[in-house]
Structures are given as C-alpha cells and as structure tokens.
Design a protein around this motif. Structure first.
Motif, short mmCIF file in Angstrom:
data_model
loop_
_atom_site.label_atom_id
_atom_site.label_comp_id
_atom_site.label_asym_id
_atom_site.label_seq_id
_atom_site.Cartn_x
_atom_site.Cartn_y
_atom_site.Cartn_z
N ASP A 1 0.83 -1.20 0.00
CA ASP A 1 0.00 0.00 0.00
C ASP A 1 0.87 1.26 0.00
O ASP A 1 0.60 2.22 -0.74
CB ASP A 1 -0.94 0.01 1.21
N LEU B 1 3.78 9.44 -10.15
CA LEU B 1 3.07 9.57 -11.43
C LEU B 1 2.34 10.90 -11.53
O LEU B 1 2.32 11.53 -12.60
CB LEU B 1 2.09 8.41 -11.62
N ARG B 2 1.74 11.34 -10.44
CA ARG B 2 1.06 12.65 -10.47
C ARG B 2 2.05 13.77 -10.72
O ARG B 2 1.76 14.71 -11.46
CB ARG B 2 0.33 12.88 -9.14
N GLU C 1 2.45 1.65 -3.38
CA GLU C 1 1.46 2.12 -4.35
C GLU C 1 1.21 3.62 -4.19
O GLU C 1 1.13 4.35 -5.18
CB GLU C 1 0.15 1.34 -4.15
N GLU C 2 1.08 4.08 -2.96
CA GLU C 2 0.87 5.51 -2.71
C GLU C 2 2.07 6.33 -3.22
O GLU C 2 1.91 7.38 -3.83
CB GLU C 2 0.66 5.78 -1.21
N ARG C 3 3.28 5.81 -2.97
CA ARG C 3 4.48 6.51 -3.42
C ARG C 3 4.50 6.60 -4.95
O ARG C 3 4.78 7.65 -5.52
CB ARG C 3 5.72 5.79 -2.90
N LYS C 4 4.16 5.49 -5.61
CA LYS C 4 4.15 5.49 -7.07
C LYS C 4 3.06 6.42 -7.62
O LYS C 4 3.28 7.09 -8.63
CB LYS C 4 3.94 4.07 -7.60
N LYS C 5 1.92 6.46 -6.94
CA LYS C 5 0.86 7.38 -7.36
C LYS C 5 1.34 8.82 -7.32
O LYS C 5 1.11 9.60 -8.24
CB LYS C 5 -0.36 7.24 -6.45
N LEU C 6 2.00 9.17 -6.21
CA LEU C 6 2.51 10.53 -6.07
C LEU C 6 3.55 10.85 -7.15
O LEU C 6 3.56 11.94 -7.71
CB LEU C 6 3.09 10.74 -4.68
#
Length: 181
Positions: free
Chosen positions: A80, A90-91, A83-88
């Motif tokens: 989790d 990518l944003r 995933e949050e780190r990768k989301k940030l």
C-alpha cells in the motif's frame, strides 16, 4: 440365451446395502447426541426457539498461521505504501508533462500569431504599393490575386466554387465599365 441367465438371480439392492453400512457406522453416535424430539424446549408464544448453540471448542491458530498472518499484513501495508508513493510520483510526472505541454502550446500560438501579423503587414504593404499602379482594365486581375482559387475546400467552409468561376470568367474577359452614367 446363456447371457440372460445372470438376470435370474435374486436382485441385490445397492441402496439397501448402503443404508445397512451407514447404520453400522453411525450406531455409536445415537448415545452421544440426543434427538431433537427428546429435548424439552418450552414454547414461547406457540413458537419454539432456535436450538441452543453447540459447545464447540475455540481452537487457537497454530503459531505458523499466526506468523503468516502477521507477515501478510506487513506485506500488504508495504505494498500500500509503495502504491501511494508510485501514485505521487506519477502525479508529479503528469503535472510536469502538462506544464511543458502548455508552455510549448503557448509558444506555438505566439509564433503563429507573429507569423500571421508579419504576413498581414507584408500583404498590406504589397497591396498599397500596387495601388499606385492601377491601370484601367486590370481590376479583375487584382481581385483574382486576392482570391484563393484552390478548388479543394476545407471541411466546414462555405462553397465558393460559383464565385470562383465568376471571378475567373471576368478576369479572362472583363466587362467594360462605362463611367458616363
């Protein structure tokens, strides 16, 4: 006919055999469990309550399963977080790309505007320079220079083919204009 002699033997019922075996296997269980009819349960408003829960022992999970559950929880938490780190990330990448696109788009629009202004200024200068050279009978030639005679019309534009053909016809054989009116 010898093949049919086997059917003359008395029939053995397989269901009866199965039932007899099951009765033998389950014979000792009758003493352990009381039948439902034997239990006396008081009726409440004419309805019998649900049977009491069976006393089942709560078994503790083995140590290995406990360890596995704890490790699984840790792995899921790590996933989790990843995933949050990768989301940030990518944003952030998307935001930078969008900013670059807007910057390039603005530059392209500014270049196009500048080129259009320069072309309009040059066309105006040329038109004014040619204005001094007006000779009678060359009016339609001057108009034809200002028109686009490309027969391929862009989608969404009006059909100007009739006007184009009239201007070309007048350019080739002009109508004399009488100023004696």
């Amino acid at each position: 006919m010898s093949n049919f002699d086997a059917f003359d033997q008395p029939d053995v019922d397989p269901a009866a055999e199965f039932l007899a075996r099951e009765q033998n296997d389950l014979a000792g269980l009758e003493d352990e469990v009381k039948p439902a009819a034997a239990m006396s349960v008081p009726l409440v408003n004419g309805v019998s309550p649900s049977p009491p829960p069976l006393n089942r022992e709560v078994r503790e999970e083995p140590e290995k399963i406990k360890k596995w559950r704890e490790e699984q929880i840790k792995r899921l938490e790590e996933k989790d977080e990843e995933e949050e780190r990768k989301k940030l990330e990518l944003r952030e990448v998307a935001r930078k790309e969008l900013e670059d696109w807007y910057k390039n788009h603005e530059e392209a629009i500014a270049k196009t505007k500048a080129a259009n202004r320069d072309a309009a200024k040059n066309a105006e200068k040329q038109f004014v320079a040619e204005d001094d050279e007006i000779e009678p009978g060359t009016e339609w030639e001057r108009i034809a220079k200002l028109c686009d005679f490309n027969p391929k019309a862009k989608q969404g534009n009006k059909d100007v083919s009739r006007m184009r053909s009239i201007v070309l016809q007048l350019k080739q054989s002009p109508i004399p204009i009488n100023n004696k009116a």
